[in-house]
Each structure stands twice: as structure tokens, then as C-alpha cells.
Design a protein around this motif. Structure first.
Motif, mmCIF file in Angstrom:
data_model
loop_
_atom_site.group_PDB
_atom_site.id
_atom_site.type_symbol
_atom_site.label_atom_id
_atom_site.label_comp_id
_atom_site.label_asym_id
_atom_site.label_seq_id
_atom_site.Cartn_x
_atom_site.Cartn_y
_atom_site.Cartn_z
ATOM 1 N N ILE A 39 0.846 -1.210 0.000
ATOM 2 C CA ILE A 39 0.000 0.000 0.000
ATOM 3 C C ILE A 39 0.873 1.250 0.000
ATOM 4 C CG2 ILE A 39 -1.589 1.368 1.406
ATOM 5 C CD1 ILE A 39 -2.963 -1.223 2.230
ATOM 6 N N LYS A 78 -5.362 9.543 2.279
ATOM 7 C CA LYS A 78 -5.309 9.047 0.903
ATOM 8 C C LYS A 78 -3.895 9.185 0.368
ATOM 9 C CE LYS A 78 -7.029 13.498 -0.764
ATOM 10 N NZ LYS A 78 -8.085 14.182 -1.530
ATOM 11 N N ARG A 86 -5.879 6.465 -3.825
ATOM 12 C CA ARG A 86 -6.459 5.426 -2.994
ATOM 13 C C ARG A 86 -6.830 6.024 -1.644
ATOM 14 N NH1 ARG A 86 -2.620 0.213 -3.060
ATOM 15 N NH2 ARG A 86 -4.494 -0.717 -2.102
ATOM 16 N N LEU A 88 -7.676 5.486 2.297
ATOM 17 C CA LEU A 88 -7.299 4.527 3.321
ATOM 18 C C LEU A 88 -7.838 4.954 4.680
ATOM 19 C CD1 LEU A 88 -3.541 4.230 2.292
ATOM 20 C CD2 LEU A 88 -5.410 2.735 1.543
ATOM 21 N N ASP A 111 -8.113 -0.436 2.865
ATOM 22 C CA ASP A 111 -8.363 0.327 1.621
ATOM 23 C C ASP A 111 -9.874 0.568 1.521
ATOM 24 O OD1 ASP A 111 -8.686 1.348 -0.913
ATOM 25 O OD2 ASP A 111 -7.219 -0.011 -1.840
ATOM 26 N N THR A 113 -11.251 2.760 -0.599
ATOM 27 C CA THR A 113 -11.488 3.535 -1.831
ATOM 28 C C THR A 113 -12.891 3.293 -2.368
ATOM 29 O OG1 THR A 113 -9.142 3.420 -2.386
ATOM 30 C CG2 THR A 113 -10.673 3.994 -4.160
#
Length: 608
Positions: A39, A78, A86, A88, A111, A113
Motif C-alpha cells: 500500500i 489518501k 487510494r 485509506l 483500503d 477507496t
């Protein structure tokens, strides 16, 4: 052994499906799962490189302080990568050893998103919905039957002019409707929908919290589960301005319709194909049809083809060349009756200024035309009567003066004459002069009588029967002159006449045909009668001497006018006939050729 367990734990950490990292008290990553490293695009292969957590969360400046508090917390953040942004969510919790001493922090990152994107989409849809609700002035409401909970949206509250914190009950909601029809109808619809499962749509009036009466359109739809209504969803739309505008338009339309229908005109509107799209009562009355029988029809459906072609050409001139027709005199024949109009046609434009048809107006001037015709006839009659008066005065003056001079001369002879025989002869001449004077006065009196007896009543008479009666009275004269009469008159022809005048007219015309017969052939008299647009026409023809019309045409009906050297000709019969016919509103014409014969045509006026 403990070292082996520690190695196994870190190996297990790397394989965790949830992104997890272990931090020391200084915020340095001690170890992390592969998913966490992926990530944040980090690597722990280089033992000399220490990965600090703080640069991975640049937007959170107080992160280090929060970690020092050793209490759980979470943050949303993010990161940007080649795959895009993404979203988070990271959870921070203290990391304890076996003696429950804080030795660092455990970080787990999810995540989120897809969740964020869904929330954004929901927010976007909610914004659109709110915008639509605001623009359309349509609110929604929802009633959960089991909980007896009624929910209004912001727009619904705005329509009712209540504050946003207002939470109504069903009774309160129904009480907003205007007492009477609106409240009763709303109550009935709301309570019925749960039982009948039938949606509704109605226009009613509410009274807002501020006491303002407004028209609304309400709808309701049941949400059914297992055959039972569990929820009712509905909308409410403020249509007050629309209803007010529609009412105003209808009032104006009614006013305009009343005005157009009350005009003493035939008014109509046609489209580009000359189809009538609007007509007033005057046009319907003229056509003797209902509006629905006229709308959509062209003139070819309503008039003769010849008349319709004329109207269509006029329409095209107005619509193509934008040339109005103002006050044109036209004639239309409907149901066999001809009516005269003053017609105007003007182009009809749509809202974009394009020609979409024409507006026509016609004023019925039939009565005016009749009055004009009557006036012309009156002028002609007056002129003719004036001419007759002048002629009559001349005749009276001339004839009476002649008789007076003759009497004066004979009386002078009588006074100066001594011889008895001569005096006797003069007295005989005076007696003859007296008879002549009496005959002249009788003739003049007869003419005056015809022209002054306006009260003589015309009655329907069978023309053939009257002709046969006259011929019977003249039978001896006809037989003596070996005359042949051909009577072609139908038995069903009737004329409106003064009986005595009709007998006199037939008698004079038939006796003249005998009197002025040709010496070279036996008299042949033909009598016909026909019906025409001008009425009944009686024709009496002979094969006699004929008259030179070029020479005597303007004198043929004059008093004491003779055209043949006959001692018994007095020139009064045709003069009398014309006066009798004209006294009844008719007329007479003559056609003649010398030594071939004469035809008299009598036109009867059928009006009573």
C-alpha cells in the motif's frame, strides 16, 4: 526457542491478509505485512534503512503526539499512485509485551477507496436529487405504517412553510389541507391506499403554516410486502403558480370565446391547408352544423367545388404573399340559399413569427343587399312612375284640350247656325264628341285606378285554368277568325296575381294576336309558361303582322300608340296590360319581327 517463536511471529505477520505494521515507540517500522508495504510502496530489505511512519501521513502533523498518548485512534487519509488516488483508513493501537508494558504501536490499514467512491456517488446523487427537488418544487414524504412514523423532506417542509425541525404526525399533515373538499379528499386517499393498494394522484389546496392558500399536486404509492402495505411513499408538488396561470388563461379564453361568439360576424381560423381549426357560433349557425362537424374540414367539404376553389385561392394569396383581404364582397350558397358577405382574411402568425394559417371574418350583408335591391327597384319604380305621370299629364292635357277645343268649336257652329238640319247635324256631332270624351275619361280613370289601388290582394291562381276561361270567353272571336290556339301550360303552375288583372292581361294579349293577324295565313297562337329563377314566365306568341321594334320599340307600351292602319286600333290595351303587370311587381317584354309574328313575355312577381 523464544528466538524461533519470534521469527515465526514475524513470518506470520508478513502473510496477514490485513495490512498491518508494528512500530516502536519512536515511530519506526519494525516489521509489516506484505500488503501494508505494498500500500505504502515500502520495503524492509535494507537493514540499514529505517522506515519512519510520520512521512507516510504528511497531512497529520500531530501524529507523533497522538502516538505518545498510547491510546487507540483512527485516521482517514489518501495516497496517490500510478493507479490513481487510494483512500485509506488506518487504526492505531498500543503494542504491549508479555508484562503489558507499551513497547510500540500496532497499525492496521484498510483500503476504503470503493466505500469512499460509493459515498461520493451517493452524495452526488443526493445533491442531484436535492437540486431536482428544489427546481421542480416537488417534495417527498414517507410513512412507515408499523412505526406510524411520517417523514417529510426539506422541500415538503418548505412547501408547508414549516421549520426544518418540524416532524409532523399524520393528523397534523392532514390538517394542513384546506377544510372541506381538499381535507376530506386527502384523508380518504391516505386511508384508502393502505387497504386498496391503489396509488393516487390529485390536485388539492393546502393552507400553509403562515395561512397562505396554495394549490399542490399530491401522489401516493404503497410499498407492499407479503400482500400487506408496510410503507407509503408519496410526493407533493407546489403547482399554485401553474394552476393560477391556467385559471387566468382559461378566464381569458372564456372571455375571448364569449366576445368572439357574441360578434355579429362569422369568425374562423384556418391552418396552412385551409382546414378550419376554430369557428365561432356565427359560422356554425351559418353552416347549420355543430363545431365538431366543422373543425378539421376544408371549404371543399362545406361548399360547392366552384366556391371552394375561389376561397382556396384567396387563402393562398393571404398566406403566401401576406396580402390581407379587407372587406371583399363575396357570395356563398349553402343549402340552396345564397348569402352575401363582406369578407376579410388576414395572415395568422405563430410565436416565432411564421405564418401558420389565416383568420377570417365575414359580415352577413344579405339584408343590406336586399335593401339596396329594394331601393334600386324603388328608384326605378319612382322614375318610371314619374315618367308615367309626365306622360299621363301630357295625355290628359292633350286629349282633354282636344276634346275641349272640339266642343268649343261645335258650340260656336251651333250658336251661329240658323238652319235646322245643320243644327241637328252639329248636335249629333256634339253627342259623338261627348261619347269620345267619356271614353277618354273612362280610360284615364282606369289607369288611375290601377296605379292607386295598392291594397289589391294577390292570390294563388292556377294559370292554365285562367287561360282556358279567357279562351272560352273569346271562343266566338277565335272561331270567326279561324284561329288555332296551342296551350302548353302545365296544370300545376300557379301564380300570385290579382284575379281581375290576370284575366285582363290574357284577354288583351290574345285578342291583340287575333286583331293583328296576317292576311296571308290563319292565326296561330301559342301559349307557354315556365318556372325560372326569376319566377313564372308566361309567353303568348302569334304569327301575325309583327312590329318594327327598331322603329316603334320605345313606344309599343305607350298610351294611344298604334302601329297598323286599323280603324278599331286605339292603342290602349298594351298600355293597360303593362300598368296592371307593374302594379303587381312584375314586368313585360316583347320580341317581334315584321310579318313573322310577336311574342309577349310576362314575368310575374311571386312575392305576396
Amino acid at each position: 526457542m523464544k528466538a524461533v517463536e519470534r521469527v515465526d511471529q514475524f513470518y506470520l505477520l508478513k502473510q496477514l491478509p490485513k495490512a498491518t505494521a508494528l512500530l516502536c515507540k519512536k515511530g519506526i517500522v519494525q516489521d509489516a505485512s506484505c500488503s501494508w508495504l505494498e500500500i505504502f510502496s515500502q520495503s524492509l530489505q535494507d537493514k540499514n534503512h529505517q522506515t519512519k511512519i510520520f512521512p507516510l501521513y504528511p497531512e497529520f502533523l500531530d501524529l507523533e503526539k497522538k502516538l505518545m498518548e498510547h491510546t487507540p485512534f483512527s485516521i482517514k487519509h489518501k495516497i496517490k499512485s500510478s493507479k490513481g488516488t487510494r483512500h485509506l483508513k488506518s487504526y492505531f493501537a498500543p503494542w504491549f509485551d508479555e508484562k503489558e508494558n507499551v513497547i510500540g504501536t500496532i497499525v492496521q490499514t484498510d483500503d476504503i477507496t470503493s466505500e469512499v467512491e460509493k459515498e461520493q456517488q451517493i452524495d452526488w446523487l443526493n445533491n442531484i436529487l436535492e437540486t431536482k427537488v428544489e427546481v421542480s418544487k416537488t417534495g417527498w414524504w414517507e410513512y412507515e405504517i408499523e412505526e406510524e412514523k411520517l417523514t417529510w423532506c426539506k422541500e415538503t417542509k418548505r412547501i408547508h412553510q414549516v421549520p426544518e425541525c418540524f416532524e409532523p404526525t399524520v393528523i397534523e399533515a392532514l390538517n394542513f389541507y384546506k377544510p372541506g373538499y381538499s381535507r376530506n379528499k386527502a384523508s380518504m386517499l391516505f386511508h384508502k391506499i393502505a387497504l386498496s393498494h391503489q396509488p393516487y394522484d390529485a390536485k388539492l389546496m393546502i393552507v400553509t403554516l403562515h395561512g397562505e392558500e396554495r394549490w399542490v399536486r399530491i401522489t401516493g404509492k404503497p410499498i407492499i410486502e407479503n400482500g400487506k402495505t408496510v410503507k407509503v411513499f408519496g410526493t407533493i408538488k407546489d403547482i399554485h403558480d401553474q394552476v393560477t396561470a391556467e385559471t387566468t388563461v382559461k378566464e381569458h379564453q372564456q372571455l375571448l370565446s364569449t366576445l368572439v361568439d357574441s360578434l355579429p360576424l362569422n369568425v374562423y381560423v384556418k391552418d396552412l391547408e385551409s382546414r378550419k381549426v376554430l369557428v365561432n357560433k356565427g359560422e356554425c349557425k351559418f353552416l347549420n352544423k355543430k363545431p365538431e362537424q366543422v373543425i378539421g374540414k376544408t371549404d371543399f367539404d362545406l361548399y360547392s367545388e366552384e366556391t371552394a376553389k375561389i376561397f382556396r385561392e384567396e387563402d393562398l394569396q393571404v398566406m403566401k404573399h401576406l396580402t390581407p383581404i379587407i372587406g371583399k364582397e363575396t357570395a356563398s350558397t349553402v343549402h340552396g340559399k345564397t348569402i352575401y358577405f363582406l369578407t376579410s382574411k388576414i395572415p395568422y402568425f405563430d410565436l416565432e413569427g411564421k405564418v401558420c394559417g389565416l383568420i377570417g371574418m365575414s359580415l352577413d350583408i344579405t339584408n343590406i343587399k336586399k335593401k339596396e335591391e329594394q331601393l334600386r327597384n324603388l328608384i326605378n319604380i319612382t322614375s318610371m312612375q314619374n315618367q308615367k305621370l309626365i306622360s299621363f299629364a301630357h295625355i290628359v292635357s292633350h286629349n282633354l284640350r282636344s276634346h275641349s277645343a272640339n266642343f268649343s268649336m261645335l258650340l260656336g257652329f251651333l250658336n251661329s247656325e240658323k238652319d235646322a238640319e245643320e243644327r241637328k247635324r252639329i248636335l249629333k256631332m256634339l253627342s259623338q264628341a261627348s261619347d269620345n270624351l267619356l271614353e277618354t275619361l273612362e280610360n284615364l280613370n282606369q289607369v288611375v285606378d290601377i296605379n292607386t289601388k295598392t291594397s289589391e290582394t294577390k292570390t294563388p291562381l292556377n294559370l292554365k285554368n285562367n287561360v282556358l276561361k279567357v279562351l272560352e270567353n273569346l271562343s266566338a272571336l277565335l272561331e270567326e277568325n279561324k284561329s288555332q290556339v296551342i296551350n302548353n301550360i302545365s296544370e300545376n303552375i300557379e301564380v300570385n296575381c290579382v284575379p281581375a288583372y290576370l284575366d285582363s292581361i290574357i284577354l288583351n294579349l290574345v285578342s291583340n294576336a287575333i286583331k293583328y293577324k296576317s292576311p296571308n295565313r290563319e292565326p296561330l297562337i301559342t301559349i307557354n309558361a315556365v318556372k325560372s329563377n326569376e319566377g313564372i314566365i308566361l309567353s303568348i306568341s302569334d304569327n301575325g303582322l309583327g312590329i318594327n321594334l327598331d322603329k316603334y320599340g320605345d313606344k309599343i307600351f305607350g298610351m294611344y300608340k298604334t302601329f297598323h292602319n286599323r280603324k278599331d286600333a286605339k292603342g290602349f290595351g298594351l298600355y293597360l296590360v303593362r300598368n296592371q303587370i307593374e302594379a303587381m311587381g312584375g314586368s313585360i317584354t316583347v320580341q317581334s319581327e315584321v310579318d313573322k309574328g310577336t311574342t309577349f313575355n310576362v314575368y310575374f312577381n311571386e312575392e305576396s
